[in-house]
Design an enzyme around this catalytic site. Structure first.
Site, PDB file in Angstrom:
ATOM      1  N   LEU A   1      -7.971  78.707  65.565  1.00 12.46           N
ATOM      2  CA  LEU A   1      -8.214  78.227  66.929  1.00 12.46           C
ATOM      3  C   LEU A   1      -6.909  77.988  67.668  1.00 12.46           C
ATOM      4  O   LEU A   1      -6.828  78.200  68.879  1.00 12.46           O
ATOM      5  CB  LEU A   1      -9.065  76.964  66.909  1.00 12.46           C
ATOM      6  CG  LEU A   1     -10.521  77.210  66.557  1.00 12.46           C
ATOM      7  CD1 LEU A   1     -11.246  75.902  66.295  1.00 12.46           C
ATOM      8  CD2 LEU A   1     -11.217  77.981  67.658  1.00 12.46           C
TER       9      LEU A   1
ATOM     10  N   LYS B   1     -11.395  48.822  67.044  1.00 11.81           N
ATOM     11  CA  LYS B   1     -12.274  49.176  68.166  1.00 11.81           C
ATOM     12  C   LYS B   1     -13.191  50.360  67.910  1.00 11.81           C
ATOM     13  O   LYS B   1     -14.210  50.486  68.571  1.00 11.81           O
ATOM     14  CB  LYS B   1     -11.415  49.495  69.398  1.00 11.81           C
ATOM     15  CG  LYS B   1     -10.566  48.354  69.859  1.00 11.81           C
ATOM     16  CD  LYS B   1      -9.730  48.755  71.049  1.00 11.81           C
ATOM     17  CE  LYS B   1      -8.611  49.635  70.591  1.00 11.81           C
ATOM     18  NZ  LYS B   1      -7.449  49.638  71.446  1.00 11.81           N
TER      19      LYS B   1
ATOM     20  N   ARG C   1      -7.147  73.935  63.195  1.00 12.83           N
ATOM     21  CA  ARG C   1      -7.181  75.140  62.362  1.00 12.83           C
ATOM     22  C   ARG C   1      -6.341  76.207  63.046  1.00 12.83           C
ATOM     23  O   ARG C   1      -6.424  76.387  64.257  1.00 12.83           O
ATOM     24  CB  ARG C   1      -8.620  75.609  62.178  1.00 12.83           C
ATOM     25  CG  ARG C   1      -9.436  74.615  61.336  1.00 12.83           C
ATOM     26  CD  ARG C   1     -10.809  75.143  60.972  1.00 12.83           C
ATOM     27  NE  ARG C   1     -10.696  76.372  60.212  1.00 12.83           N
ATOM     28  CZ  ARG C   1     -11.285  77.523  60.565  1.00 12.83           C
ATOM     29  NH1 ARG C   1     -12.039  77.589  61.644  1.00 12.83           N
ATOM     30  NH2 ARG C   1     -11.136  78.593  59.821  1.00 12.83           N
TER      31      ARG C   1
ATOM     32  N   GLU D   1      -9.482  65.273  70.497  1.00 10.51           N
ATOM     33  CA  GLU D   1      -8.902  65.409  71.835  1.00 10.51           C
ATOM     34  C   GLU D   1      -8.639  66.897  72.060  1.00 10.51           C
ATOM     35  O   GLU D   1      -7.594  67.422  71.699  1.00 10.51           O
ATOM     36  CB  GLU D   1      -7.602  64.613  71.918  1.00 10.51           C
ATOM     37  CG  GLU D   1      -7.795  63.157  71.555  1.00 10.51           C
ATOM     38  CD  GLU D   1      -6.503  62.472  71.142  1.00 10.51           C
ATOM     39  OE1 GLU D   1      -6.412  61.270  71.352  1.00 10.51           O
ATOM     40  OE2 GLU D   1      -5.603  63.156  70.602  1.00 10.51           O
TER      41      GLU D   1
END
Length: 193
Positions: free
Chosen positions: A108, A173, A105, A133
């Site tokens: 931020l 995974k 965003r 991350e």
């Protein structure tokens, strides 16, 4: 073609695209994206005495991270230069004819917080919470509070549905992950011995 708010609402109502919980659609559904909120679990990377991490060593990866859970009205302080794995509060299910991109965003970003280093692409067929991350590229610590809108998903329609979407058939995974997941690169075929 990127889906608009109208298209997103129609797909959510139809149920083939899932974002759960979507507690505040008025706020979370943007003109061409859906805002996702920050979950309460974080994986922090410890400084260790090992010279490096070997991607093919599950033991080293596991020893390198510790989990932090932020309860109630708590906060996670992201310090300058830090890199941590966070998670979205929402669980998503991407249908076989869509891909999604995780974007930060701008509010931020203007505080120097980024939400992905390279893993911003969500495959058709993915189900689960999205691992973020998180990095602080600035010079001041930033308080991150669970339930805050942290990222947005932009959905693009494929030219045709994926023939082999993300999932069990592919040996994917991270399918059905429920919180931040450390790297499982050691499970890649090139590391098989």
């Amino acid at each position: 073609m990127i889906l608009s708010d109208r298209d997103l609402l129609a797909r959510l109502e139809r149920g083939d695209l899932v974002v759960d919980p979507l507690d505040d659609p008025e706020t979370q559904i943007q003109p061409a994206s859906i805002d996702l909120r920050l979950g309460s679990r974080f994986l922090e990377f410890r400084r260790t005495n090992i010279p490096c991490i070997h991607p093919d060593s599950e033991r080293e990866v596991d020893e390198y991270v510790t989990e932090t859970v932020v309860d109630g009205d708590g906060e996670f302080i992201l310090h300058p230069g830090d890199f941590v794995l966070g998670t979205t509060k929402e669980r998503v299910e991407i249908p076989p004819d869509l891909v999604a991109n995780v974007e930060g965003r701008s509010s931020l970003g203007r505080l120097a917080v980024v939400v992905h280093a390279t893993a911003g692409f969500i495959d058709p067929g993915f189900r689960g919470k999205i691992t973020l991350e998180l990095s602080n590229l600035g010079t001041a610590p930033v308080s991150l509070k669970p339930d805050t809108r942290i990222s947005q998903l932009v959905f693009t329609e494929l030219s045709s549905p994926a023939e082999r979407p993300y999932g069990a058939e592919r040996g994917s995974k991270y399918q059905d992950q429920d919180g931040p997941q450390a790297s499982r690169i050691q499970d890649d075929p090139e590391f098989e011995r």
